[in-house]
Design a protein around this motif. Structure first.
Motif, PDB file in Angstrom:
ATOM      1  N   LEU A  16      48.583  39.938  30.418  1.00 20.48           N
ATOM      2  CA  LEU A  16      48.278  40.928  31.452  1.00 20.48           C
ATOM      3  C   LEU A  16      47.170  40.442  32.379  1.00 20.48           C
ATOM      4  CD1 LEU A  16      48.400  44.249  29.377  1.00 20.48           C
ATOM      5  CD2 LEU A  16      50.164  43.313  30.901  1.00 20.48           C
ATOM      6  N   PHE A  20      47.318  39.510  36.307  1.00 15.88           N
ATOM      7  CA  PHE A  20      46.327  40.102  37.205  1.00 15.88           C
ATOM      8  C   PHE A  20      45.742  39.035  38.136  1.00 15.88           C
ATOM      9  CE2 PHE A  20      41.742  40.759  37.830  1.00 15.88           C
ATOM     10  CZ  PHE A  20      41.697  41.994  38.458  1.00 15.88           C
ATOM     11  N   GLU A  23      48.412  37.975  40.672  1.00  8.51           N
ATOM     12  CA  GLU A  23      48.717  39.023  41.651  1.00  8.51           C
ATOM     13  C   GLU A  23      47.631  39.159  42.709  1.00  8.51           C
ATOM     14  OE1 GLU A  23      49.479  43.876  41.854  1.00  8.51           O
ATOM     15  OE2 GLU A  23      49.278  42.861  39.902  1.00  8.51           O
ATOM     16  N   GLU A  60      40.695  49.800  33.583  1.00  9.17           N
ATOM     17  CA  GLU A  60      42.039  50.129  34.043  1.00  9.17           C
ATOM     18  C   GLU A  60      42.036  51.397  34.874  1.00  9.17           C
ATOM     19  OE1 GLU A  60      45.056  48.400  30.672  1.00  9.17           O
ATOM     20  OE2 GLU A  60      44.071  50.312  30.226  1.00  9.17           O
ATOM     21  N   GLU A  64      46.794  50.171  34.940  1.00 10.27           N
ATOM     22  CA  GLU A  64      46.797  48.788  35.413  1.00 10.27           C
ATOM     23  C   GLU A  64      45.381  48.227  35.394  1.00 10.27           C
ATOM     24  OE1 GLU A  64      48.628  48.447  39.196  1.00 10.27           O
ATOM     25  OE2 GLU A  64      50.624  49.019  38.470  1.00 10.27           O
ATOM     26  N   HIS A  83      39.921  43.427  40.934  1.00 11.37           N
ATOM     27  CA  HIS A  83      40.869  43.908  41.935  1.00 11.37           C
ATOM     28  C   HIS A  83      40.043  44.124  43.205  1.00 11.37           C
ATOM     29  CE1 HIS A  83      43.286  46.767  44.212  1.00 11.37           C
ATOM     30  NE2 HIS A  83      44.290  46.635  43.347  1.00 11.37           N
TER      31      HIS A  83
END
Length: 306
Positions: A16, A20, A23, A60, A64, A83
């Protein structure tokens, strides 16, 4: 949106976090997160403290991942992956690492955290200064990039040497020896099955390609220079890790040839840029330019602190 914090479960979360990083990569590594192959290489390296992976923190939102705090090799190190819309979690993440990723200094045994702050991140730099961290520049982590030319210029070697790869000659004893000597360990390396398995694990990582692990072979068949190379196909970049040349064979252009051959092969696969986590003159001479530096900020903690 509600943000939740939990600790890392390697079996479930390794892939995951890997996804990440892929992405949220931005061209030129403008996201300033780790490139994905660095995460892969770290998890399969013999230096990794695997006993404490569960101390990594994962934030999260809507199920996500939006941020990750982790070490690279050992407790004490703290790296931050974001992110792009969740950098406001900096303070919470620093709170977390000051409690959960604390290590011990090898110099004096004191409790310590080394927080790595990208040099563009003024907000995080201000926060660590406010918390009493001080600069430790000798532990900085630069990131450099190399624009892959097309066509790629010829790669030359002195007479008596040739380029090969682990796809053609996968002899872990030869790999182990060149890395042992290339990183300036004295004499011949121990060649127990455990040692050789550690080397295999470093290079046969989940997404590895043996044809990108480049060696320079001498006339006697030994490996005298080596370059590990990763290719990330989604975002089309190469990542250099590690590089070593036997000290008896340095200053002949052998390490240079190994690195360039790995980059050339990644270019054939579609890569447009290569990265390396270094600002050593060797890489600068190849054409790598530093694009940012993860500054190391150090804080000693009192024994009564968590």
């Amino acid at each position: 949106m509600q943000i939740t914090l939990r600790q890392y479960n390697h079996a479930e979360d390794y892939a995951l976090v890997d996804e990440f990083l892929i992405e949220h990569y931005r061209p030129g590594n403008q996201d300033r997160n780790w490139v994905e192959p660095a995460w892969e290489y770290m998890h399969h390296h013999g230096l990794l403290n695997r006993d404490c992976l569960g101390r990594f923190g994962i934030w999260e939102g809507n199920g996500e991942i939006v941020a990750v705090a982790h070490y690279e090799w050992r407790l004490g190190e703290a790296f931050f992956q974001f992110h792009p819309a969740y950098r406001h979690l900096r303070r919470d993440m620093l709170d977390y690492v000051e409690t959960n990723l604390v290590g011990r200094s090898e110099d004096d045994g004191q409790k310590v955290v080394w927080a790595y702050v990208n040099d563009y991140d003024e907000a995080l730099r201000s926060l660590v200064q406010e918390r009493g961290f001080t600069r430790k520049p000798e532990m900085d982590r630069p990131m450099a990039s190399f624009d892959i030319p097309d066509p790629f210029p010829p790669i030359t070697l002195p007479d008596g040497f040739r380029l090969t790869s682990l796809a053609d000659d996968c002899d872990w004893a030869k790999v182990h020896r060149v890395l042992w000597r290339g990183f300036d360990h004295e004499g011949d390396p121990p060649t127990t099955q455990e040692e050789l398995e550690d080397r295999r694990r470093m290079f046969d990582t989940p997404k590895a390609r043996r044809d990108l692990k480049i060696a320079v072979e001498a006339s006697d068949g030994s490996f005298v220079a080596f370059c590990g190379m990763f290719y990330e196909p989604t975002n089309r970049y190469a990542y250099v890790e590690p590089v070593a040349t036997d000290p008896d064979y340095r200053r002949r252009g052998l390490g240079r040839a190994a690195v360039l051959e790995g980059i050339r092969r990644c270019g054939e696969l579609g890569a447009t840029v290569a990265y390396v986590g270094s600002n050593q003159p060797f890489y600068v001479s190849l054409g790598f330019d530093v694009i940012y530096t993860s500054e190391c900020w150090q804080k000693y903690l009192d024994e009564e602190d968590p």
